[in-house]
Design a protein around this motif. Sequence first.
Motif, PDB file in Angstrom:
ATOM      1  N   THR A  79     -11.337 -41.371 -35.457  1.00 38.33           N
ATOM      2  CA  THR A  79     -11.020 -40.007 -35.025  1.00 38.33           C
ATOM      3  C   THR A  79      -9.526 -39.823 -34.834  1.00 38.33           C
ATOM      4  O   THR A  79      -8.963 -38.765 -35.179  1.00 38.33           O
ATOM      5  CB  THR A  79     -11.776 -39.678 -33.728  1.00 38.33           C
ATOM      6  OG1 THR A  79     -13.190 -39.693 -33.987  1.00 38.33           O
ATOM      7  CG2 THR A  79     -11.403 -38.293 -33.217  1.00 38.33           C
ATOM      8  N   THR A  80      -8.856 -40.840 -34.298  1.00 41.19           N
ATOM      9  CA  THR A  80      -7.400 -40.748 -34.129  1.00 41.19           C
ATOM     10  C   THR A  80      -6.716 -40.580 -35.479  1.00 41.19           C
ATOM     11  O   THR A  80      -5.741 -39.825 -35.611  1.00 41.19           O
ATOM     12  CB  THR A  80      -6.867 -42.005 -33.421  1.00 41.19           C
ATOM     13  OG1 THR A  80      -7.516 -42.141 -32.157  1.00 41.19           O
ATOM     14  CG2 THR A  80      -5.368 -41.902 -33.195  1.00 41.19           C
ATOM     15  N   HIS A  83      -7.098 -36.918 -36.457  1.00 44.83           N
ATOM     16  CA  HIS A  83      -6.203 -36.072 -35.674  1.00 44.83           C
ATOM     17  C   HIS A  83      -4.751 -36.256 -36.101  1.00 44.83           C
ATOM     18  O   HIS A  83      -3.973 -35.298 -36.092  1.00 44.83           O
ATOM     19  CB  HIS A  83      -6.367 -36.385 -34.185  1.00 44.83           C
ATOM     20  CG  HIS A  83      -7.675 -35.930 -33.629  1.00 44.83           C
ATOM     21  ND1 HIS A  83      -8.114 -36.256 -32.364  1.00 44.83           N
ATOM     22  CD2 HIS A  83      -8.657 -35.164 -34.160  1.00 44.83           C
ATOM     23  CE1 HIS A  83      -9.295 -35.715 -32.146  1.00 44.83           C
ATOM     24  NE2 HIS A  83      -9.650 -35.051 -33.232  1.00 44.83           N
ATOM     25  N   LEU A 140      -2.461 -33.488 -34.718  1.00 44.82           N
ATOM     26  CA  LEU A 140      -3.063 -32.905 -33.522  1.00 44.82           C
ATOM     27  C   LEU A 140      -3.382 -33.983 -32.484  1.00 44.82           C
ATOM     28  O   LEU A 140      -4.399 -33.891 -31.789  1.00 44.82           O
ATOM     29  CB  LEU A 140      -4.339 -32.143 -33.892  1.00 44.82           C
ATOM     30  CG  LEU A 140      -4.158 -30.791 -34.568  1.00 44.82           C
ATOM     31  CD1 LEU A 140      -5.500 -30.202 -34.977  1.00 44.82           C
ATOM     32  CD2 LEU A 140      -3.423 -29.809 -33.648  1.00 44.82           C
ATOM     33  N   LEU A 141      -2.544 -34.997 -32.380  1.00 44.64           N
ATOM     34  CA  LEU A 141      -2.746 -35.999 -31.347  1.00 44.64           C
ATOM     35  C   LEU A 141      -2.501 -35.387 -29.966  1.00 44.64           C
ATOM     36  O   LEU A 141      -1.663 -34.482 -29.822  1.00 44.64           O
ATOM     37  CB  LEU A 141      -1.799 -37.186 -31.553  1.00 44.64           C
ATOM     38  CG  LEU A 141      -2.045 -38.059 -32.789  1.00 44.64           C
ATOM     39  CD1 LEU A 141      -1.005 -39.164 -32.863  1.00 44.64           C
ATOM     40  CD2 LEU A 141      -3.446 -38.654 -32.765  1.00 44.64           C
TER      41      LEU A 141
END
Length: 331
Positions: A54-55, A58, A63-64
């Motif tokens: 998922t990281t 993002h 979008l972190l």
Amino acid sequence: MVTATKTLLKVTDLYAQFTGFGGTRVVRAIDGINFTLDQGETMGLVGESGCGKTTTCHAIFRLLPPAGDIVSGSIEFDGQDLMQLSDSEMRSIRGRDMGMILQDPMASLDPLFTIMDQVAEPAHHHRGVRGGSLRERVVELLRSVRIPSPEIRMREFPHQMSGGMRQRIVGAISLSGGPKLIVADEPTTNLDVTIQLQYLNLLRDLQQETGVSLVFVTHNLGIVAKMCDKVAVMYAGKIVEQGSVRNIYNNPRHPYTQALIQSIPRLGNKDPLYVIPGQPPNLAELPTGCAFHPRCPFATEKCINEEPPYVSFGDGQESKCWLSVEEAKNG
């Protein structure tokens, strides 16, 4: 699936980290990953929870969360390095050229706005569609994701929809701006098995119709076999193996990939289901050498002390393992 014609997304030497506890503790969540995705292609990003899937998604969208930071690397999308763009330029790309489907549709849908308002927003904001044309666009999108009676449903609110319908509406929102890339982050996790199959078939049909590229994040290798052209296996923030689905399934070279495939339930198999021993490592306290060595049945002293390099094979498959180094040496 649509025949790939050019590279749409290229991620090179990407590193990202999270900082906490007053800046005294740094956790590297993405540790030097590389992959490419062609136009019209589907890539599965697989691994256990906490491995960085998922990281990675993002980070692609930049979008972190505030504690997260992309340290280095490049994310080239449709000929542009996203790392060189301003925040306003990134906002013009998100929703228009890049869409995302999240795991929980209620995290994506606003309970205070109608389905019409939410599906229409990307088309209105990014493509300038207005008035009757916008309404027709929403009806067309809802119909494309198999929402019955879209003219009526578009006036309703998310709480009036079933879980499967909400997830399909999120898919319609991701398509609203006419994107070239959609990232689907475990979109079937909260759906029952029958609805999962319907949703996967829907995504595949939409891809064939639109030519959109997909990054499909999942821990389910059965879904990868059904949906994807290629697969990247993540462990402890790294891609430890990647290649075509056919090559990875027929000849997995990394012990972690082998363990994941071995743990897939199979009809008619009465033996106990294989379970990978141990737990994924804490990213703040990674073991020395290969991060998988505490759980690997083939680990040697070299695995404990030295991190293996990536080894490329002639079939496009790559593996980050000392066993692969020896295999390449021996031909």
